[in-house]
Scaffold this active site. Structure first.
Site, PDB file in Angstrom:
ATOM      1  N   ALA A  17       0.827  -1.219   0.000  1.00 37.73           N
ATOM      2  CA  ALA A  17       0.000   0.000   0.000  1.00 37.73           C
ATOM      3  C   ALA A  17       0.861   1.269   0.000  1.00 37.73           C
ATOM      4  CB  ALA A  17      -0.947  -0.008   1.194  1.00 37.73           C
ATOM      5  N   TYR A  59     -12.392  -3.569   8.121  1.00 39.63           N
ATOM      6  CA  TYR A  59     -12.579  -3.238   6.698  1.00 39.63           C
ATOM      7  C   TYR A  59     -14.037  -2.823   6.448  1.00 39.63           C
ATOM      8  CZ  TYR A  59      -8.295  -6.094   6.496  1.00 39.63           C
ATOM      9  OH  TYR A  59      -7.057  -6.626   6.708  1.00 39.63           O
ATOM     10  N   HIS A  80      -9.006 -11.604  -1.938  1.00 36.22           N
ATOM     11  CA  HIS A  80      -9.231 -10.562  -2.960  1.00 36.22           C
ATOM     12  C   HIS A  80     -10.675 -10.529  -3.453  1.00 36.22           C
ATOM     13  CE1 HIS A  80      -4.716 -10.349  -4.302  1.00 36.22           C
ATOM     14  NE2 HIS A  80      -4.926  -9.841  -3.113  1.00 36.22           N
ATOM     15  N   LYS A  98      -3.113  -7.959  -7.702  1.00 30.39           N
ATOM     16  CA  LYS A  98      -2.926  -9.211  -8.408  1.00 30.39           C
ATOM     17  C   LYS A  98      -2.460 -10.260  -7.410  1.00 30.39           C
ATOM     18  CE  LYS A  98       0.863 -10.121  -8.152  1.00 30.39           C
ATOM     19  NZ  LYS A  98       1.771 -10.349  -6.955  1.00 30.39           N
ATOM     20  N   ASP A 179       2.114 -15.562  -6.897  1.00 27.01           N
ATOM     21  CA  ASP A 179       2.741 -14.317  -6.463  1.00 27.01           C
ATOM     22  C   ASP A 179       3.516 -13.648  -7.599  1.00 27.01           C
ATOM     23  OD1 ASP A 179       3.981 -12.245  -5.174  1.00 27.01           O
ATOM     24  OD2 ASP A 179       4.618 -13.401  -3.456  1.00 27.01           O
TER      25      ASP A 179
HETATM   26  N1  LIG Z   1       1.615  -4.988  -7.576  1.00 28.56           N
HETATM   27  C1  LIG Z   1       2.699  -5.108  -6.836  1.00 28.56           C
HETATM   28  O1  LIG Z   1       3.727  -4.519  -7.104  1.00 28.56           O
HETATM   29  C2  LIG Z   1       2.643  -5.993  -5.608  1.00 28.56           C
HETATM   30  C3  LIG Z   1       3.769  -6.091  -4.787  1.00 28.56           C
HETATM   31  C4  LIG Z   1       3.665  -6.825  -3.617  1.00 28.56           C
HETATM   32  C5  LIG Z   1       2.482  -7.471  -3.294  1.00 28.56           C
HETATM   33  N2  LIG Z   1       1.420  -7.394  -4.140  1.00 28.56           N
HETATM   34  C6  LIG Z   1       0.153  -8.075  -3.808  1.00 28.56           C
HETATM   35  O2  LIG Z   1      -0.466  -7.336  -2.773  1.00 28.56           O
HETATM   36  C7  LIG Z   1      -1.095  -8.196  -1.834  1.00 28.56           C
HETATM   37  C8  LIG Z   1      -0.528  -7.913  -0.456  1.00 28.56           C
HETATM   38  O3  LIG Z   1       0.852  -8.182  -0.449  1.00 28.56           O
HETATM   39  P1  LIG Z   1       1.840  -7.561   0.663  1.00 28.56           P
HETATM   40  O4  LIG Z   1       3.158  -8.184   0.489  1.00 28.56           O
HETATM   41  O5  LIG Z   1       1.742  -6.095   0.629  1.00 28.56           O
HETATM   42  O6  LIG Z   1       1.159  -8.165   1.969  1.00 28.56           O
HETATM   43  P2  LIG Z   1       1.377  -7.816   3.511  1.00 28.56           P
HETATM   44  O7  LIG Z   1       2.336  -6.702   3.712  1.00 28.56           O
HETATM   45  O8  LIG Z   1       1.635  -9.102   4.208  1.00 28.56           O
HETATM   46  O9  LIG Z   1      -0.062  -7.285   3.906  1.00 28.56           O
HETATM   47  C9  LIG Z   1      -1.244  -7.975   3.778  1.00 28.56           C
HETATM   48  C10 LIG Z   1      -2.226  -7.306   4.715  1.00 28.56           C
HETATM   49  O10 LIG Z   1      -3.473  -8.015   4.668  1.00 28.56           O
HETATM   50  C11 LIG Z   1      -4.132  -7.889   5.918  1.00 28.56           C
HETATM   51  N3  LIG Z   1      -4.669  -9.217   6.268  1.00 28.56           N
HETATM   52  C12 LIG Z   1      -5.993  -9.539   6.321  1.00 28.56           C
HETATM   53  N4  LIG Z   1      -6.161 -10.818   6.648  1.00 28.56           N
HETATM   54  C13 LIG Z   1      -4.934 -11.343   6.814  1.00 28.56           C
HETATM   55  C14 LIG Z   1      -4.463 -12.636   7.161  1.00 28.56           C
HETATM   56  N5  LIG Z   1      -5.302 -13.652   7.405  1.00 28.56           N
HETATM   57  N6  LIG Z   1      -3.137 -12.808   7.239  1.00 28.56           N
HETATM   58  C15 LIG Z   1      -2.286 -11.802   6.986  1.00 28.56           C
HETATM   59  N7  LIG Z   1      -2.667 -10.557   6.639  1.00 28.56           N
HETATM   60  C16 LIG Z   1      -3.985 -10.326   6.561  1.00 28.56           C
HETATM   61  C17 LIG Z   1      -3.136  -7.361   6.922  1.00 28.56           C
HETATM   62  O11 LIG Z   1      -3.493  -6.004   7.207  1.00 28.56           O
HETATM   63  P3  LIG Z   1      -4.174  -5.529   8.582  1.00 28.56           P
HETATM   64  O12 LIG Z   1      -3.559  -6.365   9.643  1.00 28.56           O
HETATM   65  O13 LIG Z   1      -3.815  -4.112   8.626  1.00 28.56           O
HETATM   66  O14 LIG Z   1      -5.631  -5.761   8.460  1.00 28.56           O
HETATM   67  C18 LIG Z   1      -1.809  -7.343   6.175  1.00 28.56           C
HETATM   68  O15 LIG Z   1      -1.028  -6.229   6.489  1.00 28.56           O
HETATM   69  C19 LIG Z   1      -0.873  -9.612  -2.363  1.00 28.56           C
HETATM   70  O16 LIG Z   1      -1.981 -10.016  -3.105  1.00 28.56           O
HETATM   71  C20 LIG Z   1       0.330  -9.476  -3.279  1.00 28.56           C
HETATM   72  O17 LIG Z   1       0.310 -10.419  -4.353  1.00 28.56           O
HETATM   73  C21 LIG Z   1       1.485  -6.657  -5.272  1.00 28.56           C
END
Ligand SMILES: NC(=O)c1ccc[n+]([C@@H]2O[C@H](COP(=O)([O-])OP(=O)(O)OC[C@H]3O[C@@H](n4cnc5c(N)ncnc54)[C@H](OP(=O)(O)O)[C@@H]3O)[C@@H](O)[C@H]2O)c1
Length: 328
Positions: A17, A59, A80, A98, A179
């Site tokens: 984010a 949420y 998602h 994604k 991923d």
């Molecule tokens: N487009 C890109 O460049 C890019 C790059 C990296 C990742 N992504 C995608 O973005 C998504 C998130 O990746 P990320 O690496 O940013 O993830 P992350 O830092 O681990 O964050 C995921 C967030 O989801 C929430 N969450 C809700 N239910 C959860 C559960 N059961 N277990 C863990 N977290 C949970 C948590 O937020 P709260 O605790 O605040 O509710 C957590 O901070 C994935 O789908 C990934 O494929 C895209």
């Protein structure tokens, strides 16, 4: 909405984010006004750091905020579709990370919900919004390489132990194929169409999710794509092989140094350097433009569905160790 910035809410405090918040801060078309977390204190900390007006402890609370026009969904993969549908049903437009979902039926249900609600739903493959990707597509499409033969793509990165927790949790649809392999699948489909059959080999981590993924995809006209993806190595690139030459992109996904090389036998290498651009910002601006009724985003229902059918077939192939035709 026309003229006013799009008021965006962020579902979770995901690491990714930050890219979207940085991009939102850089464009007048988006105003990030709310963030939600399962833990209110985490949402409050992000709100403080990024000067976001509203922080919510769930949420659902954010979805109930009538001032939020649209949400960004960077949740674990398995959540998602569910949260996109909830957001659409609450009247929000949705930019979802994604891979949207590997199950075609969930993709269809979510886009049906978007159509019912009259809202925009789009998958956040940021690399598709970078001009380098469009240039690669145009070069291949215009026959600059002759007839397309092969697409070779790779995307691996060394995930930290913290990153592996979510990325290797099979109950959250973790694994290298979804991923990072999903980028290779997306690019192959962009250049070659929808695959006729696919074959995959997945190397599991202890959790059961794939640490590495290897794939072969056969497209109409005899075009073949090969890819490998992993969470335990640092490697990324793209080779597009045609009858008359080869296109090489060293940074096809993050596009930080956007340079395309074209190599033809007996000729000097042609180097095409593109301007640097923030893919996340372009993605957000395309999302806002689609909501304002200007051209639809690059990634709509058909693309998300084609992507899910291919990813699902690759998973089924790895389980059966046989080639699999994607569902029609
Ligand atoms: N487009 C890109 O460049 C890019 C790059 C990296 C990742 N992504 C995608 O973005 C998504 C998130 O990746 P990320 O690496 O940013 O993830 P992350 O830092 O681990 O964050 C995921 C967030 O989801 C929430 N969450 C809700 N239910 C959860 C559960 N059961 N277990 C863990 N977290 C949970 C948590 O937020 P709260 O605790 O605040 O509710 C957590 O901070 C994935 O789908 C990934 O494929 C895209």
């Amino acid at each position: 909405l026309r003229g006013d910035p799009l008021r965006l809410g962020i579902l979770s405090t995901a690491a990714i984010a930050k890219q979207i918040l940085t991009a939102a801060a850089a464009t007048p078309t988006i105003d990030a006004i709310a963030v939600a977390s399962r833990e209110r204190a985490r949402a409050e900390a992000v709100a403080r750091d990024w000067s976001i007006e509203r922080a919510y402890g769930s949420y659902q609370e954010l979805l109930a905020d009538g001032d939020v026009d649209a949400v960004y969904v960077p949740l674990p993969n398995s959540l998602h579709a569910e949260w996109s549908v909830r957001a659409l049903e609450a009247g929000k437009h949705v930019l979802c990370e994604k891979p949207f979902d590997r199950r075609p039926e969930r993709v269809e249900a979510a886009f049906d919900a978007a159509a019912r609600a009259g809202r925009v739903l789009t998958e956040a493959f940021m690399y598709r919004y970078h001009p380098q990707t469009e240039r690669i597509r145009a070069l291949v499409g215009s026959g600059a390489l002759g007839a397309l033969r092969t697409v070779r793509a790779s995307f691996s990165f060394r995930a930290t132990e913290a990153q592996k927790v979510l990325r290797l949790d099979s109950s959250l649809d973790g694994g290298a194929l979804l991923d990072v392999g999903s980028y290779c699948v997306s690019m192959a489909r962009l250049l070659a169409g929808e695959p006729e059959w696919v074959f995959a080999e997945l190397d599991p981590a202890e959790t059961g999710a794939d640490l590495r993924a290897y794939g072969l995809m056969r497209f109409p006209g005899g075009v073949v794509a090969q890819f490998d993806a992993g969470l335990d190595a640092a490697d990324w690139g793209l080779h597009v092989v045609g009858s008359d030459g080869v296109l090489v992109a060293a940074e096809p996904w993050h596009c930080r140094r956007p340079v395309i090389e074209i190599r033809r036998p007996g000729e000097p290498v042609e180097t095409i350097e593109l301007e640097r651009a923030d893919s996340y910002r372009l993605e957000l601006e395309a999302f806002a433009a689609a909501i304002a009724g200007r051209p639809s985003p690059l990634l709509g229902r058909d693309d998300a569905l084609g992507q899910a059918r291919a990813l699902d077939a690759l998973h089924r192939s790895a389980a059966s160790r046989l080639p699999v035709e994607p569902a029609a």
